[in-house]
Motif scaffolding. Structure first.
Motif, PDB file in Angstrom:
ATOM      1  N   LYS A  36      51.502 -19.626  44.514  1.00 28.28           N
ATOM      2  CA  LYS A  36      51.117 -18.220  44.533  1.00 28.28           C
ATOM      3  C   LYS A  36      49.643 -18.007  44.843  1.00 28.28           C
ATOM      4  CE  LYS A  36      54.564 -16.686  41.137  1.00 28.28           C
ATOM      5  NZ  LYS A  36      54.763 -16.086  39.790  1.00 28.28           N
ATOM      6  N   SER A  37      48.832 -19.016  44.675  1.00 20.76           N
ATOM      7  CA  SER A  37      47.383 -18.804  44.774  1.00 20.76           C
ATOM      8  C   SER A  37      46.750 -19.801  45.738  1.00 20.76           C
ATOM      9  CB  SER A  37      46.750 -18.934  43.386  1.00 20.76           C
ATOM     10  OG  SER A  37      46.964 -20.240  42.868  1.00 20.76           O
ATOM     11  N   GLY A  38      45.479 -19.530  46.046  1.00 21.54           N
ATOM     12  CA  GLY A  38      44.718 -20.435  46.886  1.00 21.54           C
ATOM     13  C   GLY A  38      44.900 -20.196  48.373  1.00 21.54           C
ATOM     14  N   TRP A  39      45.266 -18.985  48.738  1.00 23.25           N
ATOM     15  CA  TRP A  39      45.492 -18.663  50.145  1.00 23.25           C
ATOM     16  C   TRP A  39      44.437 -17.681  50.636  1.00 23.25           C
ATOM     17  CZ3 TRP A  39      49.033 -21.831  52.031  1.00 23.25           C
ATOM     18  CH2 TRP A  39      50.006 -22.335  51.184  1.00 23.25           C
ATOM     19  N   ALA A  40      43.915 -17.906  51.833  1.00 19.79           N
ATOM     20  CA  ALA A  40      42.884 -17.030  52.405  1.00 19.79           C
ATOM     21  C   ALA A  40      43.469 -15.681  52.798  1.00 19.79           C
ATOM     22  CB  ALA A  40      42.251 -17.701  53.632  1.00 19.79           C
ATOM     23  N   SER A 129      55.731 -11.619  54.252  1.00 18.18           N
ATOM     24  CA  SER A 129      56.632 -12.223  53.271  1.00 18.18           C
ATOM     25  C   SER A 129      55.919 -12.388  51.924  1.00 18.18           C
ATOM     26  CB  SER A 129      57.178 -13.556  53.769  1.00 18.18           C
ATOM     27  OG  SER A 129      56.172 -14.398  54.256  1.00 18.18           O
ATOM     28  N   ASP A 130      56.701 -12.162  50.870  1.00 19.57           N
ATOM     29  CA  ASP A 130      56.191 -12.072  49.500  1.00 19.57           C
ATOM     30  C   ASP A 130      55.712 -13.442  49.006  1.00 19.57           C
ATOM     31  OD1 ASP A 130      55.792 -11.638  46.762  1.00 19.57           O
ATOM     32  OD2 ASP A 130      57.429 -10.187  46.655  1.00 19.57           O
ATOM     33  N   ARG A 131      54.498 -13.465  48.412  1.00 21.49           N
ATOM     34  CA  ARG A 131      53.983 -14.718  47.853  1.00 21.49           C
ATOM     35  C   ARG A 131      54.177 -14.791  46.346  1.00 21.49           C
ATOM     36  NH1 ARG A 131      49.784 -17.599  51.712  1.00 21.49           N
ATOM     37  NH2 ARG A 131      50.564 -16.700  53.636  1.00 21.49           N
ATOM     38  N   GLU A 132      54.590 -13.700  45.759  1.00 19.91           N
ATOM     39  CA  GLU A 132      54.809 -13.715  44.319  1.00 19.91           C
ATOM     40  C   GLU A 132      56.144 -14.383  43.971  1.00 19.91           C
ATOM     41  OE1 GLU A 132      52.980 -12.831  41.542  1.00 19.91           O
ATOM     42  OE2 GLU A 132      51.420 -12.975  43.072  1.00 19.91           O
ATOM     43  N   ASN A 133      57.189 -14.097  44.723  1.00 17.17           N
ATOM     44  CA  ASN A 133      58.498 -14.667  44.387  1.00 17.17           C
ATOM     45  C   ASN A 133      58.825 -15.913  45.205  1.00 17.17           C
ATOM     46  OD1 ASN A 133      59.089 -13.661  46.927  1.00 17.17           O
ATOM     47  ND2 ASN A 133      61.012 -12.704  46.308  1.00 17.17           N
ATOM     48  N   GLY A 134      57.882 -16.392  46.019  1.00 19.06           N
ATOM     49  CA  GLY A 134      58.099 -17.611  46.792  1.00 19.06           C
ATOM     50  C   GLY A 134      58.793 -17.405  48.116  1.00 19.06           C
ATOM     51  N   GLN A 141      63.601 -17.166  56.413  1.00 19.94           N
ATOM     52  CA  GLN A 141      62.840 -16.298  57.315  1.00 19.94           C
ATOM     53  C   GLN A 141      61.435 -16.041  56.779  1.00 19.94           C
ATOM     54  OE1 GLN A 141      63.790 -15.185  60.401  1.00 19.94           O
ATOM     55  NE2 GLN A 141      65.479 -16.602  60.069  1.00 19.94           N
ATOM     56  N   GLY A 142      61.000 -16.872  55.841  1.00 22.32           N
ATOM     57  CA  GLY A 142      59.664 -16.739  55.286  1.00 22.32           C
ATOM     58  C   GLY A 142      58.591 -17.193  56.259  1.00 22.32           C
ATOM     59  N   GLU A 143      57.382 -16.822  55.945  1.00 19.96           N
ATOM     60  CA  GLU A 143      56.244 -17.034  56.847  1.00 19.96           C
ATOM     61  C   GLU A 143      56.015 -18.495  57.198  1.00 19.96           C
ATOM     62  OE1 GLU A 143      51.631 -16.073  56.104  1.00 19.96           O
ATOM     63  OE2 GLU A 143      52.936 -14.311  56.184  1.00 19.96           O
ATOM     64  N   LEU A 144      56.192 -19.404  56.237  1.00 24.33           N
ATOM     65  CA  LEU A 144      55.942 -20.809  56.520  1.00 24.33           C
ATOM     66  C   LEU A 144      57.074 -21.455  57.318  1.00 24.33           C
ATOM     67  CD1 LEU A 144      54.198 -22.213  53.320  1.00 24.33           C
ATOM     68  CD2 LEU A 144      53.260 -20.925  55.248  1.00 24.33           C
ATOM     69  N   TRP A 145      58.212 -20.753  57.418  1.00 22.78           N
ATOM     70  CA  TRP A 145      59.336 -21.279  58.191  1.00 22.78           C
ATOM     71  C   TRP A 145      59.351 -20.758  59.620  1.00 22.78           C
ATOM     72  CZ3 TRP A 145      62.439 -25.165  56.757  1.00 22.78           C
ATOM     73  CH2 TRP A 145      62.440 -25.513  55.393  1.00 22.78           C
ATOM     74  N   VAL A 146      59.130 -19.463  59.809  1.00 23.25           N
ATOM     75  CA  VAL A 146      59.305 -18.884  61.154  1.00 23.25           C
ATOM     76  C   VAL A 146      58.037 -18.218  61.677  1.00 23.25           C
ATOM     77  CG1 VAL A 146      61.776 -18.571  60.841  1.00 23.25           C
ATOM     78  CG2 VAL A 146      60.222 -16.701  60.226  1.00 23.25           C
TER      79      VAL A 146
END
Length: 485
Positions: A36-40, A129-134, A141-146
């Motif tokens: 959840k944390s450490g992202w610019a 895409s939500d960073r709170e719920n992963g 279809q999340g950001e790190l996948w697509v």
């Protein structure tokens, strides 16, 4: 391809569900907190509107004026499954792209009536895409996948429209009151939410109006079509340069060569490339492209690059694989060329749409009578449509965001209509002698010829957008020789 997890609840109310046969059975609380944390901060600021933003606003205003007091819903569409958990590449609906310039899956344009006249347009999109719920790392279809989606704020800057979370839209549509129209066939969720509020007849009127809006292209669209054609010309040149490799392999080499140009300079091909060598050229939509390419045969290449804004070219040339037409091939090719010349000459403002087709068909009928393949006189042949055994198809169609653009326009405004400056259409006569056609001499059988160009109707006549590709048989031969060194 890395396996993707499957989401349980994309709205973020519950943890994301893991893949049934995934290697990790669960996500520890420690890992969930760590992710959840450490992202610019990657928000994009001071974005400029897309080039066509002014045009899409004008188009929405025209749509608003046509349907006062009614809620209008135009979806982009959803991903379609190819097999199991893999999807086809997404292509937004033409209506949605035309009115927004956006190409985002699951997007929906809604025009809310502001009273008896006028609408407030809102675009509904998936936010980052939500960073709170992963979601961003667990959802398929999340950001790190697509890849990263635009934030709603970014979308507003780019598109010139208020943007809201599309996950809230279906509930709002269910509660909506008053008359509603929607473009069907793209988003089942939207249609389900509106099931008791719309009728097929009213929805079709909306789709038809948007189709007819597109009959006359604006300056932005004409520029994009010229880009598509210019890239297509380069793609045809690419093919000519590698015909020796195609002969060593198959039509697939031609297909792949053109596709490379389409993907490098544009979004994709605008339709399945027809790379038809020898008797395959007599099959109008030969897209299997798995046959041999032989010296002495003709190659019918019908292909078009689609630009990043989704406008497509549609060009055909019929080329001698070895660089030189035989006497009979040239006779047939020159007849089609003469027919195309007559068709192009008939394209001008104020002319009936059917005029270019009639002009081209007359020339082809004359040739068939002259060659003794059908009994004249020519007027009889045309009246009975006897030439159609070998000409088969119409001589052209509108072109734009779809290769067969404006397809649901009313007959009276399309094929029974009148040409206007800004219309773009193809002129593509052909002659096709099937390999099993016993009504023609044996030497004709298996020869297919089509020549197709993209023609803009201008104030004083027309402009051939694809004039960069030679058409006359001698010019084609000289062009091929120059490219092949």
């Amino acid at each position: 391809m890395t396996e993707q997890p499957a989401p349980e609840n994309p709205e973020g109310d519950e943890p994301i569900k893991q893949r049934k046969n995934g290697l990790y059975p669960a996500v520890s609380d420690e890992l969930a907190d760590n992710m959840k944390s450490g992202w610019a901060d990657t928000e994009l600021r001071d974005l400029q509107p897309i080039p066509q933003a002014a045009e899409t606003a004008r188009r929405r205003a025209e749509l608003s004026a046509r349907f006062p007091g009614e809620r209008l819903v135009i979806p982009a569409g959803n991903l379609k499954t190819r097999s199991n958990d893999t999807e086809y590449a997404f292509r937004a609906s033409t209506e949605y792209v035309y009115l927004t310039g956006d190409q985002t899956q699951d997007g929906v344009l809604v025009l809310e009536p502001t009273g008896a006249e006028g609408h407030e347009a809102t675009i509904y999109l998936l936010p980052r895409s939500d960073r709170e719920n992963g979601e961003f790392w667990l959802d398929g279809q999340g950001e790190l996948w697509v890849g990263r989606r635009h934030s709603l704020t970014e979308a507003e800057q780019l598109l010139g429209l208020p943007a809201k979370d599309v996950r809230e839209l279906t509930d709002a549509l269910r509660e909506a009151t008053g008359p509603v129209r929607a473009v069907r066939g793209h988003d089942a969720g939207v249609e389900t939410a509106l099931t008791d509020k719309v009728t097929a007849e009213r929805d079709e009127e909306l789709r038809v109006f948007i189709s007819e809006q597109r009959l006359v292209k604006d300056a932005f669209e004409i520029g994009e079509l010229q880009k598509a054609v210019d890239s297509t010309v380069r793609g045809f040149e690419d093919v000519v340069k590698v015909l020796d490799k195609a002969q060593a392999t198959s039509e697939r080499y031609i297909e792949g060569t053109f596709f490379l140009r389409a993907r490098v300079e544009g979004n994709d091909i605008g339709y399945g490339s027809i790379c038809a060598s020898g008797p395959h050229a007599t099959t109008l939509h030969w897209v299997r492209n798995d046959g041999p390419v032989r010296s002495g045969d003709l190659l019918l290449l019908d292909a078009g690059v689609e630009t990043h804004t989704l406008y497509t070219a549609d060009v055909t040339r019929t080329l001698p694989v070895n660089g030189a037409y035989t006497e009979l091939q040239r006779k047939i090719y020159d007849a089609v060329y003469e027919a195309q010349e007559a068709g192009i000459a008939a394209v001008k403002p104020g002319a009936k749409y059917r005029d270019f087709h009639d002009a081209a068909q007359r020339v082809l009928a004359e040739k068939l009578v002259e060659w003794g393949l059908v009994e004249g006189p020519v007027e009889r042949v045309l009246e009975l449509g006897l030439q159609r055994r070998w000409t088969l198809h119409g001589t052209g169609h509108m072109l734009g965001l779809d290769v067969h653009d404006c397809a649901v326009a009313r007959t009276e405004t399309y094929v029974d209509g009148v040409l206007e400056p800004g219309m773009v259409l193809t002129v593509e006569p052909g002659l096709y002698f099937q390999a099993d056609d016993l009504s023609v001499p044996e030497e004709y059988r298996g020869i297919g010829v089509r020549i197709e160009d993209d023609i803009l109707v201008t104030e004083d006549g027309n402009r051939n957008l694809s004039a960069g590709l030679p058409r006359a048989s001698a010019e084609v031969e000289a062009w091929m020789a120059a490219l092949q060194g």
